[in-house]
Write a protein that holds these residues in place. Structure first.
Motif, short mmCIF file in Angstrom:
data_model
loop_
_atom_site.label_atom_id
_atom_site.label_comp_id
_atom_site.label_asym_id
_atom_site.label_seq_id
_atom_site.Cartn_x
_atom_site.Cartn_y
_atom_site.Cartn_z
N UNK A 115 0.81 -1.22 0.00
CA UNK A 115 0.00 0.00 0.00
C UNK A 115 0.84 1.26 0.00
N UNK A 116 2.14 1.15 0.31
CA UNK A 116 3.00 2.33 0.26
C UNK A 116 3.12 2.91 -1.14
N UNK A 117 2.77 2.13 -2.16
CA UNK A 117 2.79 2.66 -3.53
C UNK A 117 1.62 3.60 -3.79
N UNK A 118 0.62 3.59 -2.94
CA UNK A 118 -0.52 4.46 -3.11
C UNK A 118 -0.22 5.84 -2.53
N UNK A 119 -0.80 6.90 -3.10
CA UNK A 119 -0.64 8.23 -2.51
C UNK A 119 -1.14 8.26 -1.06
N UNK A 120 -0.54 9.12 -0.25
CA UNK A 120 -0.85 9.16 1.17
C UNK A 120 -2.33 9.43 1.43
N UNK A 121 -2.93 10.36 0.67
CA UNK A 121 -4.33 10.71 0.93
C UNK A 121 -5.27 9.54 0.66
N UNK A 122 -4.88 8.62 -0.23
CA UNK A 122 -5.68 7.41 -0.45
C UNK A 122 -5.45 6.43 0.69
N UNK A 123 -4.20 6.27 1.12
CA UNK A 123 -3.91 5.36 2.23
C UNK A 123 -4.66 5.76 3.50
N UNK A 124 -4.79 7.06 3.72
CA UNK A 124 -5.49 7.52 4.92
C UNK A 124 -6.98 7.21 4.88
N UNK A 125 -7.52 6.93 3.69
CA UNK A 125 -8.94 6.59 3.57
C UNK A 125 -9.18 5.09 3.65
N UNK A 126 -8.12 4.30 3.66
CA UNK A 126 -8.30 2.85 3.70
C UNK A 126 -8.71 2.39 5.09
N UNK A 127 -9.74 1.57 5.14
CA UNK A 127 -10.08 0.89 6.39
C UNK A 127 -9.30 -0.40 6.52
N UNK A 128 -8.92 -1.01 5.38
CA UNK A 128 -8.14 -2.24 5.41
C UNK A 128 -7.46 -2.46 4.06
N UNK A 129 -6.32 -3.13 4.12
CA UNK A 129 -5.57 -3.47 2.89
C UNK A 129 -5.04 -4.89 3.04
N UNK A 130 -5.12 -5.65 1.94
CA UNK A 130 -4.59 -7.02 1.92
C UNK A 130 -3.68 -7.17 0.71
#
Length: 494
Positions: A126-141
């Protein structure tokens, strides 16, 4: 690490396989989970009684106690209210095998939705995603392979366990559509089911349904042996097209116009009962695409784009800097025949609600023939082109359609086009010439630019190493600007 463990979104361990196969949650989920565990494991009553007794011995006024208690009660109320409202939010899980432009644009649109819980299943960290998208994630697999059905099913089970439900399951990737349909069926998620997904992925089955419904398309043959290809040539003659049965994006697609070319192509495809390929008659004509939004079985929005040159020519000639053009609204009227046939094609394949990308040819005698159709948003910046032409964000409209069952039909205002910049030579990108000149001369028309990156390795894909999007009310102005761009900008390797 145990697969049920929870990790903070800003620091996702990735050095061990078990760590990659764990649910990684956003900061709000961490806070809520920790709070829930804390409240579950302690008994508040004895501590409150001790605190009150201590304060009473200290002769603290009741009014002062109330002043202390009110902010705490307010914070607890807000926490409970937010937790309950979140539990009622739609849970949307997006599957992204690749961190490409279409996936990022879709995640941008999802991140703007204020009232959803967003989960992502991907092959990349998920580090490849922009920070503002990561902050909206409730979960990542993170999966070992987001194109593997068993891996996706396992990831979806973990997501379902974590959230307690999945309301919407989406992807822009062609290759995972059948797997997503299986997952929807298993967990009772609304959306396309396996039989419909198979209609779109199995190109021979697709064309058979077109023939049954008298929808014009190329003659074809399912290949389970090399001999079947020779038999097809005897039937239709050269040239023919050979490609995988469930391919996408003209990958591993071969133009064959002689027996000398047939055998090498068959050697690469190696058709068999377990590795079925597809042979089609070659259609001579101008290649186009038709994008359609279906809502409960009805086409509510459609738009046409055309490729210059055809996609197969682009795939076979890495030096070609090609273009896609969305004609203006006045010229779109000329495509009424393919619009009608496009809706019929989607209906016979079973698409009820969603967006599709249909490729077709206009023959020299003005007849048309459908090549194939995917039940997902198009790549190659096509949805961005339509967004600029219709002055809206069609990724956001697609998300609203799939999550809330709503779609605002836009009105076209412009013609629009994209020029793909492709590197020539060998090595890494060493020189980019003509870009400053183009930016100066076409500044009034340019809406989007992604310049090639110096010292980067060329992508080797048909989308090339950069692009420029232009728009204008007149289609001719867009065509002229694109012609100028591809003849002026040069990307050189060395």
């Amino acid at each position: 690490m145990d697969s049920s463990s929870v990790c903070h979104a800003e620091h996702v361990p990735s050095c061990h396989a078990e760590q990659k196969r764990s649910i990684h949650t956003g900061w709000r989920a961490d806070v809520w989970t920790a709070s829930s565990l804390f409240l579950a494991k302690i008994s508040l009553r004895p501590r409150i009684e001790v605190a009150l007794s201590t304060l009473a011995c200290m002769r603290v006024p009741v009014a002062f106690l109330l002043v202390l208690a009110l902010p705490i009660c307010k914070s607890f109320y807000c926490y409970i209210s937010e937790t309950l409202s979140t539990a009622c939010m739609p849970v949307v899980v997006f599957v992204a095998p690749l961190c490409n432009a279409a996936a990022l644009a879709s995640l941008e649109a999802l991140a703007k939705q204020p009232d959803i819980s967003l989960g992502v299943i991907s092959h990349f960290p998920q580090e490849q995603l922009p920070l503002h998208i990561r902050l909206r994630l409730a979960a990542h697999w993170q999966t070992a392979s987001a194109l593997n059905t068993a891996e996706l099913l396992y990831a979806a089970e973990k997501m379902h366990t974590y959230f307690g439900k999945i309301d919407v399951l989406l992807s822009t990737n062609e290759h995972v559509q059948e797997a997503l349909a299986l997952i929807r069926e298993k967990f009772g998620i609304a959306g396309m089911r396996p039989d419909v997904a198979h209609n779109f992925r199995d190109k021979a089955r697709m064309k058979q349904r077109f023939f049954e419904h008298q929808i014009p398309c190329a003659r074809f043959q399912r290949l389970t042996s090399r001999q079947a290809a020779y038999d097809f040539v005897e039937q239709v003659g050269f040239p023919i097209i050979l490609k995988p049965l469930c391919g996408a994006g003209s990958v591993s697609t071969f133009f064959v116009d002689s027996y000398a070319q047939l055998e090498p192509a068959l050697a690469q495809l190696n058709p068999s009962e377990w590795n079925v390929a597809l042979a089609e008659e070659f259609i001579s004509g101008a290649e186009h695409s038709l994008e359609t939004v279906m809502h409960h079985g009805r086409a509510v929005w459609q738009s046409v784009s055309r490729y210059l040159p055809n996609a197969l020519d682009v795939m076979q000639n890495a030096w070609i800097q090609w273009r896609i053009i969305v004609p203006n609204a006045a010229e779109q009227v000329a495509y009424s025949d393919i619009r009608h046939a496009g809706q019929a094609a989607l209906s016979c394949l079973g698409l009820e609600t969603g967006i599709s990308h249909l490729e077709w040819f206009r023959r020299p005698d003005a007849r048309f023939a459908i090549s194939e159709v995917g039940a997902r948003p198009p790549g190659a910046q096509i949805l961005t082109l339509h967004s600029r032409a219709f002055d809206c964000n069609l990724y956001e409209e697609w998300i609203r359609l799939m999550v809330y069952d709503q779609f605002s039909v836009p009105t076209q205002r412009y013609a629009c086009g994209v020029a793909f910049l492709r590197a020539q030579g060998y090595g890494v990108i060493k020189h980019i010439t003509g870009l400053d000149e183009v930016m100066r001369e076409c500044s009034a028309l340019i809406t989007d630019v992604q310049p090639p990156k110096l010292h980067a390795t060329p992508t080797g894909t048909y989308e090339g190493d950069g692009f420029i999007i232009v728009r204008h009310e007149e289609t001719a102005k867009v065509e002229q600007a694109l012609e100028y761009i591809i003849n002026t900008v040069r990307v050189t390797l060395g």
